[in-house]
Scaffold this motif. Structure first.
Motif, PDB file in Angstrom:
ATOM      1  N   ASP A 184      -4.190 -30.086  22.072  1.00 46.04           N
ATOM      2  CA  ASP A 184      -4.078 -29.653  23.462  1.00 46.04           C
ATOM      3  C   ASP A 184      -2.801 -30.240  24.073  1.00 46.04           C
ATOM      4  N   LYS A 185      -1.770 -29.419  24.164  1.00 45.51           N
ATOM      5  CA  LYS A 185      -0.504 -29.881  24.727  1.00 45.51           C
ATOM      6  C   LYS A 185      -0.619 -30.241  26.203  1.00 45.51           C
ATOM      7  N   ALA A 186      -1.669 -29.763  26.860  1.00 54.87           N
ATOM      8  CA  ALA A 186      -1.809 -30.025  28.295  1.00 54.87           C
ATOM      9  C   ALA A 186      -1.975 -31.510  28.584  1.00 54.87           C
ATOM     10  N   VAL A 187      -2.521 -32.281  27.603  1.00 58.26           N
ATOM     11  CA  VAL A 187      -2.686 -33.720  27.814  1.00 58.26           C
ATOM     12  C   VAL A 187      -1.332 -34.374  28.035  1.00 58.26           C
ATOM     13  N   LEU A 188      -0.367 -34.055  27.177  1.00 61.62           N
ATOM     14  CA  LEU A 188       0.974 -34.617  27.337  1.00 61.62           C
ATOM     15  C   LEU A 188       1.656 -34.054  28.579  1.00 61.62           C
ATOM     16  N   ASP A 189       1.421 -32.775  28.870  1.00 60.80           N
ATOM     17  CA  ASP A 189       1.995 -32.185  30.085  1.00 60.80           C
ATOM     18  C   ASP A 189       1.579 -32.979  31.315  1.00 60.80           C
ATOM     19  N   LYS A 190       0.282 -33.274  31.426  1.00 60.56           N
ATOM     20  CA  LYS A 190      -0.235 -33.978  32.596  1.00 60.56           C
ATOM     21  C   LYS A 190       0.348 -35.390  32.697  1.00 60.56           C
ATOM     22  N   LEU A 191       0.450 -36.068  31.563  1.00 63.07           N
ATOM     23  CA  LEU A 191       0.984 -37.427  31.577  1.00 63.07           C
ATOM     24  C   LEU A 191       2.435 -37.439  32.054  1.00 63.07           C
ATOM     25  N   LEU A 192       3.231 -36.479  31.578  1.00 55.46           N
ATOM     26  CA  LEU A 192       4.651 -36.454  31.920  1.00 55.46           C
ATOM     27  C   LEU A 192       4.902 -35.959  33.344  1.00 55.46           C
ATOM     28  N   ARG A 193       3.871 -35.427  34.006  1.00 56.35           N
ATOM     29  CA  ARG A 193       4.003 -35.038  35.405  1.00 56.35           C
ATOM     30  C   ARG A 193       3.372 -36.069  36.353  1.00 56.35           C
ATOM     31  N   SER A 194       2.759 -37.103  35.782  1.00 56.93           N
ATOM     32  CA  SER A 194       2.058 -38.090  36.592  1.00 56.93           C
ATOM     33  C   SER A 194       3.004 -39.201  37.038  1.00 56.93           C
ATOM     34  N   LYS A 195       2.468 -40.132  37.824  1.00 55.70           N
ATOM     35  CA  LYS A 195       3.269 -41.264  38.282  1.00 55.70           C
ATOM     36  C   LYS A 195       3.647 -42.204  37.145  1.00 55.70           C
ATOM     37  N   TRP A 196       2.987 -42.025  35.997  1.00 57.06           N
ATOM     38  CA  TRP A 196       3.272 -42.869  34.840  1.00 57.06           C
ATOM     39  C   TRP A 196       4.469 -42.366  34.035  1.00 57.06           C
ATOM     40  N   ALA A 197       4.995 -41.224  34.413  1.00 57.67           N
ATOM     41  CA  ALA A 197       6.092 -40.633  33.635  1.00 57.67           C
ATOM     42  C   ALA A 197       7.318 -41.532  33.577  1.00 57.67           C
ATOM     43  N   ALA A 198       7.521 -42.388  34.594  1.00 52.69           N
ATOM     44  CA  ALA A 198       8.693 -43.269  34.593  1.00 52.69           C
ATOM     45  C   ALA A 198       8.655 -44.273  33.449  1.00 52.69           C
ATOM     46  N   LEU A 199       7.476 -44.529  32.923  1.00 55.47           N
ATOM     47  CA  LEU A 199       7.375 -45.449  31.791  1.00 55.47           C
ATOM     48  C   LEU A 199       7.844 -44.817  30.491  1.00 55.47           C
ATOM     49  N   VAL A 200       7.906 -43.493  30.455  1.00 54.21           N
ATOM     50  CA  VAL A 200       8.106 -42.769  29.197  1.00 54.21           C
ATOM     51  C   VAL A 200       9.568 -42.369  29.009  1.00 54.21           C
ATOM     52  N   ASP A 201      10.067 -42.605  27.794  1.00 56.93           N
ATOM     53  CA  ASP A 201      11.336 -42.018  27.386  1.00 56.93           C
ATOM     54  C   ASP A 201      11.001 -40.676  26.734  1.00 56.93           C
ATOM     55  N   PRO A 202      11.265 -39.558  27.380  1.00 56.83           N
ATOM     56  CA  PRO A 202      10.823 -38.264  26.840  1.00 56.83           C
ATOM     57  C   PRO A 202      11.479 -37.876  25.526  1.00 56.83           C
ATOM     58  N   ALA A 203      12.525 -38.589  25.147  1.00 54.83           N
ATOM     59  CA  ALA A 203      13.180 -38.302  23.865  1.00 54.83           C
ATOM     60  C   ALA A 203      12.572 -39.101  22.719  1.00 54.83           C
ATOM     61  N   ARG A 204      11.578 -39.955  23.033  1.00 56.43           N
ATOM     62  CA  ARG A 204      10.973 -40.799  21.990  1.00 56.43           C
ATOM     63  C   ARG A 204       9.451 -40.750  22.114  1.00 56.43           C
ATOM     64  N   ILE A 205       8.884 -39.638  21.662  1.00 59.98           N
ATOM     65  CA  ILE A 205       7.438 -39.451  21.730  1.00 59.98           C
ATOM     66  C   ILE A 205       6.913 -39.144  20.332  1.00 59.98           C
ATOM     67  N   ALA A 254       3.824 -27.301  16.857  1.00 64.73           N
ATOM     68  CA  ALA A 254       3.533 -26.579  18.097  1.00 64.73           C
ATOM     69  C   ALA A 254       4.204 -27.188  19.318  1.00 64.73           C
ATOM     70  N   ASP A 255       4.649 -28.435  19.222  1.00 63.72           N
ATOM     71  CA  ASP A 255       5.195 -29.119  20.396  1.00 63.72           C
ATOM     72  C   ASP A 255       6.496 -29.827  20.029  1.00 63.72           C
ATOM     73  N   PRO A 256       7.632 -29.270  20.388  1.00 58.39           N
ATOM     74  CA  PRO A 256       8.927 -29.863  20.011  1.00 58.39           C
ATOM     75  C   PRO A 256       9.200 -31.209  20.673  1.00 58.39           C
ATOM     76  N   ARG A 257       8.384 -31.588  21.667  1.00 62.64           N
ATOM     77  CA  ARG A 257       8.577 -32.902  22.300  1.00 62.64           C
ATOM     78  C   ARG A 257       8.161 -34.039  21.379  1.00 62.64           C
ATOM     79  N   LEU A 258       7.325 -33.747  20.400  1.00 63.98           N
ATOM     80  CA  LEU A 258       6.837 -34.769  19.474  1.00 63.98           C
ATOM     81  C   LEU A 258       7.871 -34.971  18.373  1.00 63.98           C
ATOM     82  N   GLU A 259       8.458 -36.151  18.334  1.00 57.81           N
ATOM     83  CA  GLU A 259       9.558 -36.424  17.410  1.00 57.81           C
ATOM     84  C   GLU A 259       9.086 -36.855  16.028  1.00 57.81           C
ATOM     85  N   ALA A 260       7.881 -37.389  15.929  1.00 61.42           N
ATOM     86  CA  ALA A 260       7.391 -37.909  14.644  1.00 61.42           C
ATOM     87  C   ALA A 260       5.878 -37.999  14.709  1.00 61.42           C
TER      88      ALA A 260
END
Length: 638
Positions: free
Chosen positions: A144-165, A179-185
């Motif tokens: 379910d890609k929506a789980v990551l979508d919600k996290l990256l739109r939340s107030k916690w997104a500042a903790l995340v480097d979106p290029a390293r997921i 299915a999700d190009p945001r996932l690097e490994a």
């Protein structure tokens, strides 16, 4: 996409050792191994539990799981006699609702499986967070890609480097990455991965678990970095906190490796994987089996590796170009000189520094061409050795071993043996016989192919090859001591080789008395021996069902001509390639070349006997393994 949950089933034959298991001492999870305190929170607007580095370890610790979650775990496993409150009463090492420390952190999403409690992967999450990673434990996140979508739109997104997921979970990880190009490994932890992918996937994937593995079709679709490690003595629960807590409660899962060990292995390999692929920090743990974790076997890999040397000394290596102007090349007479490339291995002053490349891209492509392996032509150029390129030598007056490879094989195919000898204090000259291998690169960029392959391979050809190698070896002995003044003891020189390189040892010793002892590793000889009083040993693969029967007829012919110390050893279950890096790589690629004994085991045997032979005859040190077989696979003939 099929998602397999991390579940405990009655098939595991769970049982309590005593009715009083629920009254055992306080239960604990694995302690984080990093140096950063860990905080955790479960935001009400997100279907995740977050773990992250925090500023202080002070504060109330979070609960392992709720009573409702504990009841689900106990019921699904058929576990009776344990109250849900026992699991719910476990406290973790993370501070509840602590403020995060840092921002733009690598993010690892942990998916324990749909409808599974988040707490099952708490120890792994805390360990990653203690090393500076943000972790989101989210059941079903892999599908379910929506789980990551919600996290990256939340107030916690500042903790995340979106290029390293990255993503780790029980199953479906390669499909989730596709299915999700945001996932690097991604890492699959003890789950299947045989769902076909819509297309080739070039991102890194690690499989860690029991004997379960990706199907061959899926494995072929993974075109990037990939490894499969299997952990002996484990069951499914061994990789989760359910196994860890269950063993403390006295539950028997059928594992022979303790769950605390399984948890340590899981944390070490998952952390190393994401450190390498999200942080760009090379992790040797992922390149070959580790002595720290003997339970772990590297089952399949995209990048072959060499087993680590067994000696105590770091190893250095350097490539040496030699030119013999006293004779034309025997295979290309229009070249009025003979060019050789030699790789010199030796004990090094330090293990620090870049490792030596195994083959050049051109050499890799030439060796792999026609091999039938479905791997990129440059695969062996990505392989690194265990030796430091150009390292400063340690020691002087070292005994020298000359190694000669099999016909058509680059000199690098004896690197595992050469490195091991160097780690035990030898200088090793690994000779590349130009035009006698699939291809050889020179320092100026030239590439020499296999000119000798175009010549009819009759008896005269093989005799010319052996005698020509003897001339090559003598020239190497003329050149190296002068160019490496002080490093080599000219009074302690031996020679060994594989296949035609081993067969060439006899004419080399006959032609050059500087060679004090020699070994032939699985090589049929073509130049009949007329007498040799110096120490010699044959080491080969067992030809028939019975050891030494039949023996190689050319060895039988030459045996009476050896009038000095001599041995003949057969290795049961080995094949011709088993003694070299070719066999090692074959096993790592999953190629069946007929061996019953693994190449890794045969390499261990080869290293032992080659070291022992030269220790005895160049250093004067007794080695009992030469007087009686030291392995059940080994038989002495004659």
């Amino acid at each position: 996409m099929r998602i397999t949950s991390i579940v405990l089933t009655t098939a595991l034959t769970l049982a309590l050792t005593s009715p009083a298991a629920s009254a055992a001492p306080a239960l604990t999870l694995a302690r984080p191994t990093g140096d950063r305190p860990v905080g955790t929170t479960s935001p009400p607007d997100l279907p995740v539990s977050l773990f992250y580095p925090t500023v202080s370890a002070d504060g109330p610790k979070s609960r392992f799981m709720t009573e409702a979650e504990a009841k689900t775990v106990l019921d699904s496993g058929g576990i009776t006699g344990v109250a849900p409150s026992v699991l719910a009463g476990i406290r973790t090492d993370s501070v509840l609702d602590a403020p995060p420390a840092g921002h733009h952190l690598p993010l690892v999403v942990l998916d324990p499986g749909a409808r599974r409690p988040r707490g099952e992967l708490t120890s792994l999450a805390e360990d990653l967070a203690s090393h500076g990673t943000l972790v989101a434990v989210a059941p079903g996140a892999g599908e379910d890609k929506a789980v990551l979508d919600k996290l990256l739109r939340s107030k916690w997104a500042a903790l995340v480097d979106p290029a390293r997921i990255g993503l780790a979970g029980a199953a479906g990880v390669p499909a989730a990455l596709a299915a999700d190009p945001r996932l690097e490994a991604g890492t699959t932890i003890d789950g299947p991965a045989d769902d076909p992918l819509p297309a080739a996937l070039d991102r890194p994937v690690l499989f860690l678990g029991r004997a379960t593995a990706p199907g061959n079709d899926t494995w072929k679709q993974l075109t990037g970095w990939k490894r499969q490690f299997t952990v002996a003595g484990t069951v499914h629960a061994s990789f989760t906190d359910i196994g860890l807590v269950g063993e403390q409660l006295g539950l028997r899962f059928g594992a022979t490796t303790p769950a605390v060990r399984g948890q340590a292995i899981t944390a070490a390999y998952v952390r190393a994987f994401f450190d390498q692929h999200l942080r760009g920090r090379p992790q040797p743990l992922l390149d070959q089996p580790s002595a720290r974790y003997p339970e772990v076997a590297l089952t399949r890999t995209s990048t072959p590796y060499l087993p680590a040397p067994t000696g105590a000394r770091p190893v250095g290596s350097t490539a040496v170009y030699l030119k013999d102007t006293s004779r034309p090349d025997p295979w290309v007479p229009s070249v009025p000189y003979r060019e050789l490339m030699v790789t010199l291995f030796y004990p090094a002053a330090s293990a620090k520094g870049p490792k030596t490349q195994y083959l050049t891209p051109a050499e890799s492509a030439a060796l792999l061409e026609g091999s039938g392996l479905d791997v990129p032509p440059g695969t062996l150029a990505e392989t690194v050795t265990n030796s430091v390129d150009g390292a400063r030598p340690a020691g002087r007056g070292l005994p020298l071993i000359v190694l000669s490879p099999g016909y058509t094989k680059p000199r690098a195919t004896l690197s595992a043996l050469a490195e091991d000898l160097a780690s035990h204090g030898y200088a090793v000259a690994l000779v590349g016989h130009t035009y006698e291998n699939t291809g050889q690169s020179f320092p100026d960029g030239r590439f020499a192919g296999c000119a000798s392959c175009e010549v009819p391979h009759d008896d005269a050809f093989w005799e010319k090859l052996e005698r020509g190698r003897a001339t090559d070896v003598s020239f190497v002995l003329d050149s190296l001591p002068r160019s490496r003044a002080g490093l080599i003891d000219p009074e302690r020189i031996g020679m060994a080789g594989h296949s035609i390189g081993g067969a060439s040892t006899l004419p080399s010793m006959v032609a050059d008395r500087r060679l004090k002892a020699g070994m032939n590793i699985d090589g049929t000889t073509h130049v009949p021996l007329t007498g040799l009083a110096r120490p010699f040993m044959f080491l080969g693969h067992q030809l028939g069902a019975t050891a030494c029967v039949p023996g190689d007829p050319t060895w039988e012919r030459d045996w009476p001509q050896l009038t000095g110390w001599k041995r003949w050893a057969d290795v049961r279950g080995a094949q011709h390639a088993s003694f070299t890096d070719v066999g090692l790589f074959g096993d790592e690629f999953g190629v069946d070349y007929g061996a019953k004994t693994t190449a890794l085991r045969t390499q261990e045997i080869t290293r032992t006997y080659v070291n022992a032979f030269f220790d005895r005859h160049l250093r004067g040190e007794p080695r009992p393994v030469l007087d009686r077989p030291g392995y059940p696979e080994v038989s002495f003939c004659h």
